[in-house]
Scaffold this motif. Structure first.
Motif, PDB file in Angstrom:
ATOM      1  N   PHE A  71      -2.090  -5.801 -10.697  1.00 50.90           N
ATOM      2  CA  PHE A  71      -2.894  -4.637 -11.078  1.00 50.90           C
ATOM      3  C   PHE A  71      -4.357  -5.035 -11.235  1.00 50.90           C
ATOM      4  O   PHE A  71      -5.250  -4.220 -11.031  1.00 50.90           O
ATOM      5  N   MET A  72      -4.584  -6.278 -11.630  1.00 53.57           N
ATOM      6  CA  MET A  72      -5.946  -6.791 -11.685  1.00 53.57           C
ATOM      7  C   MET A  72      -6.578  -6.698 -10.293  1.00 53.57           C
ATOM      8  O   MET A  72      -7.723  -6.246 -10.140  1.00 53.57           O
ATOM      9  N   TRP A  73      -5.821  -7.097  -9.280  1.00 54.82           N
ATOM     10  CA  TRP A  73      -6.356  -7.078  -7.918  1.00 54.82           C
ATOM     11  C   TRP A  73      -6.610  -5.648  -7.455  1.00 54.82           C
ATOM     12  O   TRP A  73      -7.707  -5.330  -6.960  1.00 54.82           O
ATOM     13  N   PHE A  74      -5.619  -4.781  -7.607  1.00 48.48           N
ATOM     14  CA  PHE A  74      -5.762  -3.400  -7.146  1.00 48.48           C
ATOM     15  C   PHE A  74      -6.848  -2.643  -7.909  1.00 48.48           C
ATOM     16  O   PHE A  74      -7.686  -1.953  -7.317  1.00 48.48           O
ATOM     17  N   ALA A  75      -6.844  -2.751  -9.236  1.00 51.63           N
ATOM     18  CA  ALA A  75      -7.802  -1.992 -10.046  1.00 51.63           C
ATOM     19  C   ALA A  75      -9.231  -2.407  -9.748  1.00 51.63           C
ATOM     20  O   ALA A  75     -10.127  -1.563  -9.603  1.00 51.63           O
ATOM     21  N   CYS A 108      -3.767 -11.410  -0.479  1.00 47.40           N
ATOM     22  CA  CYS A 108      -4.649 -10.773  -1.464  1.00 47.40           C
ATOM     23  C   CYS A 108      -5.955 -11.553  -1.589  1.00 47.40           C
ATOM     24  O   CYS A 108      -7.042 -10.965  -1.677  1.00 47.40           O
ATOM     25  N   PHE A 109      -5.855 -12.870  -1.620  1.00 46.38           N
ATOM     26  CA  PHE A 109      -7.050 -13.714  -1.694  1.00 46.38           C
ATOM     27  C   PHE A 109      -7.959 -13.458  -0.498  1.00 46.38           C
ATOM     28  O   PHE A 109      -9.180 -13.318  -0.645  1.00 46.38           O
ATOM     29  N   ALA A 110      -7.358 -13.379   0.697  1.00 50.13           N
ATOM     30  CA  ALA A 110      -8.153 -13.106   1.902  1.00 50.13           C
ATOM     31  C   ALA A 110      -8.842 -11.751   1.799  1.00 50.13           C
ATOM     32  O   ALA A 110     -10.021 -11.609   2.167  1.00 50.13           O
ATOM     33  N   ILE A 167      -5.316 -14.571  -8.368  1.00 47.74           N
ATOM     34  CA  ILE A 167      -4.029 -14.267  -7.727  1.00 47.74           C
ATOM     35  C   ILE A 167      -3.593 -15.415  -6.819  1.00 47.74           C
ATOM     36  O   ILE A 167      -2.389 -15.661  -6.670  1.00 47.74           O
ATOM     37  N   MET A 168      -4.540 -16.160  -6.261  1.00 48.75           N
ATOM     38  CA  MET A 168      -4.169 -17.333  -5.467  1.00 48.75           C
ATOM     39  C   MET A 168      -3.566 -18.404  -6.375  1.00 48.75           C
ATOM     40  O   MET A 168      -2.578 -19.061  -6.013  1.00 48.75           O
ATOM     41  N   LEU A 169      -4.144 -18.563  -7.575  1.00 48.90           N
ATOM     42  CA  LEU A 169      -3.626 -19.537  -8.532  1.00 48.90           C
ATOM     43  C   LEU A 169      -2.208 -19.167  -8.978  1.00 48.90           C
ATOM     44  O   LEU A 169      -1.317 -20.034  -9.018  1.00 48.90           O
ATOM     45  N   THR A 170      -1.986 -17.896  -9.294  1.00 48.66           N
ATOM     46  CA  THR A 170      -0.643 -17.484  -9.723  1.00 48.66           C
ATOM     47  C   THR A 170       0.370 -17.648  -8.591  1.00 48.66           C
ATOM     48  O   THR A 170       1.529 -17.987  -8.838  1.00 48.66           O
ATOM     49  N   GLY A 171      -0.071 -17.442  -7.360  1.00 48.20           N
ATOM     50  CA  GLY A 171       0.815 -17.640  -6.215  1.00 48.20           C
ATOM     51  C   GLY A 171       1.217 -19.094  -6.059  1.00 48.20           C
ATOM     52  O   GLY A 171       2.386 -19.403  -5.781  1.00 48.20           O
TER      53      GLY A 171
END
Length: 500
Positions: free
Chosen positions: A307-311, A371-373, A474-478
């Motif tokens: 949601f951080m990424w989308f928002a 998502c990172f890209a 999000i790259m780190l969590t992945g």
């Protein structure tokens, strides 16, 4: 399945035997009910995303000052996130079909009332009430989907559809809001009422009587199991946490309005955890063994990012298009439509290729990389004006949303299925709290990073840095998920999972 649960510290499912009214329904009736559940998920998520575009016109119409504009979104999101576990407990202790229909019908009524409000404070209060009613539909829907589709593989597909409805709302609701803003923001709320009304009637008449997990308990015993003390502590913790991060973008990161609520909320979190552990088994809001559930920590970390990424993507891009590029609300929404189309395509593919959801060990890190890209393309788009829209924004929306949908649906499904059936509603609520908290933190950090430029929306430098932040997170969590997640510990997916 039960042996697997016992080994992981979960309590055996005391009601996993026989059949139930939902699983015995004919396929057509199941499909109609699933459509109702997905619609409620769509509307609940749209309650946040549509507000991204409607904040400015609502503030102007109701005389809301710039300093208080955050409350137009905040009153809904705070109540929604803070009461999720409470609503989940209701859906597990009381017949979920009643919890669902009361919330769904109530939402239609209050959205209609909101559309006529002329006072800002009445608007804030009614938005809070509508969030409380909306949240009743989420865990009750999940509870009934789990019962209606007991076969684990099919259950995962239906939960993925349910999650897809929420993800679609993040983009399609922007287009809906943009269309209705051509007339007035009030017509958006009236339109939602018009949509809900017939579906709530359908749900009322087509939904059989469902049994609660605690069907045989007397009313006084159910109240004891509501864990109202834990509910109060958690609500205070989440409200203060969200309040602090909401105020950070207004008052500054060094202000008392940010520091005091966040510090108190951080103190309340271990208080809540200790309280839950001290409650007798079956009386706590969360299962005692929740922190021992298989892979729960990598699931939480990965869920916190999406949601951080989308928002951050939607709010800043929609705002920049309107403020800096001079686009109308409807044009800004249309330029974000690639996210909605991609979400629909990827969500559909998840039904044809269930391994996207059921084999997360390597799929999730790849999705995080997408998502990172997308974040990097947003960062270097310079706001997406002119040809940069097609080179960076359009491409970034497609690539990033493809990954984001897989992360969202996968985490929503995995967390729900990690919880035992007697906590099915709580499992769905738990996942959504993680999503909401991640989104709130992301928006606050993004607002704070405006200061790394000249402090205005028009300067893309601050926005660029915010996309570096969300992309890196999000790259780190992945990567953590790749290392930490153990497929061998995942719950077994053989045999029915159904309440009698």
């Amino acid at each position: 399945m039960e042996k697997k649960r016992e080994e992981s510290g979960q309590s055996p499912n005391p009601i996993a035997k026989g059949s139930n009214a939902l699983s015995d329904l004919p396929p057509g009736r199941k499909n109609v009910l699933l459509l109702c559940f997905c619609l409620s998920m769509f509307i609940d998520a749209a309650g946040v995303s549509a507000t991204f575009l409607m904040t400015a016109p609502i503030a102007e119409d109701l005389g809301v000052s710039t300093a208080n504009e955050a409350w137009i979104l905040g009153t809904y999101s705070m109540v929604f996130a803070a009461t999720l576990l409470f609503a989940g407990r209701l859906a597990d202790l009381y017949p979920p079909h009643r919890v669902y229909t009361i919330g769904f019908i109530g939402l239609a009524i209050f959205y209609l009332i909101i559309s006529f409000m002329t006072d800002q404070y009445a608007f804030f209060v009614l938005r809070s009430v509508s969030a409380l009613l909306a949240v009743w539909t989420i865990p009750s829907s999940i509870n009934m989907i789990v019962q209606m589709y007991p076969e684990p593989a099919e259950q995962a597909k239906k939960l993925a559809l349910f999650g897809m409805a929420g993800a679609l709302a993040n983009t399609i609701a922007l287009v809906l809001a943009g269309v209705f803003l051509l007339a007035s923001w009030r017509w958006y709320f009236r339109f939602i009422t018009i949509i809900i009304a017939p579906f709530s009637v359908l749900a009322w008449f087509m939904m059989p009587r469902t049994q609660a997990v605690a069907e045989d308990l007397p009313g006084s015993e159910k109240w004891k199991r509501m864990d109202l003390g834990g509910v109060a502590i958690l609500i205070a913790c989440l409200v203060l946490f969200i309040l602090g991060f909401t105020q950070a973008s207004i008052s500054g990161w060094n202000s008392a309005l940010f520091i005091a609520p966040v510090v108190i909320s951080v103190v309340l979190l271990p208080v809540f955890i200790i309280w839950e552990q001290k409650m007798p088994h079956g009386y706590s809001l969360l299962p005692h063994a929740v922190w021992k559930f298989p892979n729960i920590f990598p699931l939480i970390l990965q869920a916190s990012a999406i949601f951080m990424w989308f928002a951050c993507a939607q709010l800043r891009i929609a705002t920049f298009f309107q403020v800096a590029l001079g686009d109308s609300a409807i044009l800004a929404a249309v330029k974000l439509l690639p996210m909605g189309v991609t979400a629909l395509i990827v969500g559909t593919l998840s039904q044809a290729m269930p391994w996207l959801i059921t084999k997360p060990r390597f799929v999730q890190p790849v999705a995080a990389a997408l998502c990172f890209a997308g974040s990097m393309l947003f960062a270097f788009s310079n706001g997406g004006g002119g040809s940069d829209y097609w080179k960076f924004m359009f491409t970034g929306q497609i690539i990033g949303t493809a990954g984001g949908m897989i992360v969202f649906i996968g985490m929503n499904t995995s967390i729900i299925q990690a919880f035992p059936l007697e906590y099915a509603g709580i499992g769905g609520s738990f996942a959504n709290i993680i999503f909401q908290v991640g989104g709130v933190i992301g928006i606050a950090v993004q607002s704070g990073l405006l200061g790394t430029g000249n402090g205005t929306i028009q300067d893309w430098e601050g926005s660029k840095n915010s996309y570096f932040f969300t992309g890196a997170y999000i790259m780190l969590t992945g990567l953590i998920f790749l290392v930490w997640y153990k497929p061998s510990k995942a719950p077994a997916v053989t045999g029915p999972v159904v309440a009698a």
